[in-house]
Motif scaffolding. Structure first.
Motif, PDB file in Angstrom:
ATOM      1  N   UNK A   1       0.826  -1.209   0.000  1.00 36.75           N
ATOM      2  CA  UNK A   1       0.000   0.000   0.000  1.00 36.75           C
ATOM      3  C   UNK A   1       0.859   1.258   0.000  1.00 36.75           C
ATOM      4  N   UNK A   2       1.893   1.259   0.824  1.00 30.88           N
ATOM      5  CA  UNK A   2       2.763   2.444   0.887  1.00 30.88           C
ATOM      6  C   UNK A   2       3.477   2.665  -0.436  1.00 30.88           C
ATOM      7  N   UNK A   3       3.896   1.574  -1.075  1.00 37.98           N
ATOM      8  CA  UNK A   3       4.552   1.708  -2.369  1.00 37.98           C
ATOM      9  C   UNK A   3       3.572   2.209  -3.434  1.00 37.98           C
ATOM     10  N   UNK A   4       2.353   1.674  -3.419  1.00 40.92           N
ATOM     11  CA  UNK A   4       1.336   2.081  -4.386  1.00 40.92           C
ATOM     12  C   UNK A   4       1.014   3.564  -4.232  1.00 40.92           C
ATOM     13  N   UNK A   5       1.026   4.018  -3.008  1.00 47.48           N
ATOM     14  CA  UNK A   5       0.764   5.443  -2.752  1.00 47.48           C
ATOM     15  C   UNK A   5       1.863   6.316  -3.334  1.00 47.48           C
ATOM     16  N   UNK A   6       3.114   5.839  -3.282  1.00 51.30           N
ATOM     17  CA  UNK A   6       4.252   6.651  -3.695  1.00 51.30           C
ATOM     18  C   UNK A   6       4.474   6.696  -5.208  1.00 51.30           C
ATOM     19  N   UNK A   7       4.080   5.651  -5.936  1.00 53.29           N
ATOM     20  CA  UNK A   7       4.359   5.639  -7.373  1.00 53.29           C
ATOM     21  C   UNK A   7       3.526   6.702  -8.084  1.00 53.29           C
TER      22      UNK A   7
ATOM     23  N   UNK B   1       1.020   8.399 -10.454  1.00 55.47           N
ATOM     24  CA  UNK B   1      -0.267   7.990 -10.997  1.00 55.47           C
ATOM     25  C   UNK B   1      -1.358   8.848 -10.388  1.00 55.47           C
ATOM     26  N   UNK B   2      -2.415   9.085 -11.132  1.00 61.20           N
ATOM     27  CA  UNK B   2      -3.461   9.976 -10.650  1.00 61.20           C
ATOM     28  C   UNK B   2      -4.658   9.229 -10.075  1.00 61.20           C
ATOM     29  N   UNK B   3      -5.201   8.295 -10.821  1.00 61.47           N
ATOM     30  CA  UNK B   3      -6.418   7.589 -10.409  1.00 61.47           C
ATOM     31  C   UNK B   3      -6.016   6.190  -9.972  1.00 61.47           C
ATOM     32  N   UNK B   4      -5.984   5.964  -8.657  1.00 63.53           N
ATOM     33  CA  UNK B   4      -5.520   4.687  -8.118  1.00 63.53           C
ATOM     34  C   UNK B   4      -6.653   3.956  -7.396  1.00 63.53           C
ATOM     35  N   UNK B   5      -6.732   2.663  -7.689  1.00 59.40           N
ATOM     36  CA  UNK B   5      -7.748   1.823  -7.061  1.00 59.40           C
ATOM     37  C   UNK B   5      -7.063   0.579  -6.498  1.00 59.40           C
ATOM     38  N   UNK B   6      -7.356   0.256  -5.231  1.00 61.23           N
ATOM     39  CA  UNK B   6      -6.756  -0.918  -4.588  1.00 61.23           C
ATOM     40  C   UNK B   6      -7.813  -1.992  -4.362  1.00 61.23           C
TER      41      UNK B   6
END
Length: 425
Positions: free
Chosen positions: A326-332, A334-339
């Motif tokens: 999650x922390x990595x996904x937040x940092x990369x 990208x504008x529209x992110x869905x987990x």
């Protein structure tokens, strides 16, 4: 039949099988038992399919000279593996840890195979059966065997070390994995450290992440340790250059651009560099090996699906790896992110608390949307979307398809099989 005699037969027919659905010509079939099956019952079937010998432990199934009767089939295959390992001149590197074992094993293998004849654990066959099967794949020309060890309770790593008798070892990390079996994070540390206990008591060599205070404390003043660090000068320096999304590192003024996403893969790459250095693999070959390695089997893969960039990390999950993802996904970028997050298994009494913690963290990340999937996630307190099962999440996606192109993170325990979501995106 004693192990030496069985080993002589094995050398003549060196293919081992434990599943009659995968019989190969002239293999030796070991009739293992499980909670719901008895391999002895399938011994004759194995012979009919092409096996040369079958090893059984129930006399009533001994129908011919091709049936080798032993006291305990499981114990026999384990003893045969150790005997074979000791008849070989190959060096054995064992690794364990809470997260990253298989990726680390693969990276070490591709690096060392640049200079040596290597074999490595296939997939994640890292238990009391998988470890013997790996050792039995050592051939006459094998120089290094890389053996992954998994565990979900105390004394398991100790037992596997007794089988593999490693010359070298490495622990990837200590995290919140298999808490149901280990009891606590302290239990995880104790259980995984059984690899250290074996190596130190036998005066073997240890590789370590010197930036991990637990590893540094455990190994103390032990002389035969070789570590990497981003800052400690007494260890081999490896710099972390970033992960947006792919991990980039630097060693000896050579930059290495991996195809692995997430800062959590830095240490996996770093130890492969360290071990390559220890075994004399030229740095340019190390660089080529790591840069050429592409993850598969739902481990930190990046895919394109209908205009979406998908980070597929659905092979396994625990609170530590989920937090890192999650922390990595937040940092990369990208504008529209869905987990899409699936339940984490084997957490025992901590399951409710740990799923709530991950849900809270996902909320704080402020993604465009979050889907929490599984019975545990369905029970958390949150305003985010929750689904009691995969099927209910799939139904929702069919009725409410994603419209805007997005970056997607898909992560959950293996039992959730969240890679199936790709069919609904």
């Amino acid at each position: 039949m004693n192990i030496a005699d069985l080993h002589s037969i094995f050398l003549e027919f060196p293919n081992v099988c434990t599943d009659t659905r995968k019989i190969t010509e002239n293999c030796i079939f070991f009739a293992l038992k499980g909670d719901n099956f008895n391999g002895n019952k399938f011994a004759s079937d194995a012979l009919q399919k092409g096996a040369k010998y079958v090893v059984i432990d129930e006399k009533e199934y001994a129908e011919s000279d091709a049936h080798i009767l032993v006291d305990d089939v499981l114990k026999t295959i384990q003893e045969l593996a150790t005997y074979h390992r000791n008849q070989s001149s190959a060096k054995v590197i064992s690794l364990t840890g809470s997260n990253g074992k298989t990726t680390t094993k693969e990276l070490i293998n591709v690096v060392l195979s640049k200079r040596y004849k290597t074999i490595a654990t296939v997939g994640n066959l890292n238990n009391h059966i998988g470890v013997p099967l790996t050792l039995l794949s050592i051939q006459n020309d094998t120089e290094i065997a890389i053996v992954e060890m998994g565990a979900n309770h105390q004394k398991e790593i100790e037992f596997l070390c007794g089988i593999a008798q490693p010359d070298f070892g490495y622990i990837t990390n200590f995290g919140k994995a298999h808490l149901e079996g280990f009891g606590s994070e302290e239990g995880v540390i104790k259980g995984k450290s059984e690899l250290y206990d074996y190596l130190l008591s036998h005066e073997r060599n240890v590789f370590l992440n010197a930036d991990d205070p637990i590893q540094l404390e455990k190994l103390g003043s032990y002389i035969k340790k070789f570590g990497f660090s981003t800052e400690k000068h007494q260890f081999y320096k490896i710099e972390f250059l970033g992960a947006n999304p792919f991990v980039k590192i630097k060693a000896e003024d050579i930059s290495i651009n991996s195809q692995l996403i997430g800062s959590y893969n830095f240490t996996n790459c770093a130890v492969a560099v360290l071990i390559g250095k220890y075994f004399g693999v030229p740095m340019n070959d190390v660089k080529d090996a790591i840069e050429s390695y592409i993850p598969e089997n739902n481990r930190s893969q990046i895919l394109e699906k209908n205009g979406h960039r998908v980070i597929l990390d659905a092979y396994n999950a625990n609170p530590t790896s989920m937090k890192a993802a999650l922390e990595n996904f937040k940092e990369i970028e990208g504008k529209h992110k869905i987990a899409f997050l699936g339940d984490m298994f084997e957490l025992g009494e901590t399951a409710s608390k740990e799923h709530q913690n991950i849900a809270d963290l996902a909320k704080q990340c402020d993604f465009a949307d979050v889907y929490l999937i599984g019975e545990n996630f369905n029970g958390v307190r949150t305003s985010m979307k929750t689904f009691v099962s995969f099927d209910s999440a799939a139904t929702y996606l069919k009725e409410h398809p994603l419209k805007e192109e997005a970056d997607l993170l898909i992560k959950g325990s293996r039992g959730m099989a969240l890679e199936r979501l790709l069919d609904f995106i």
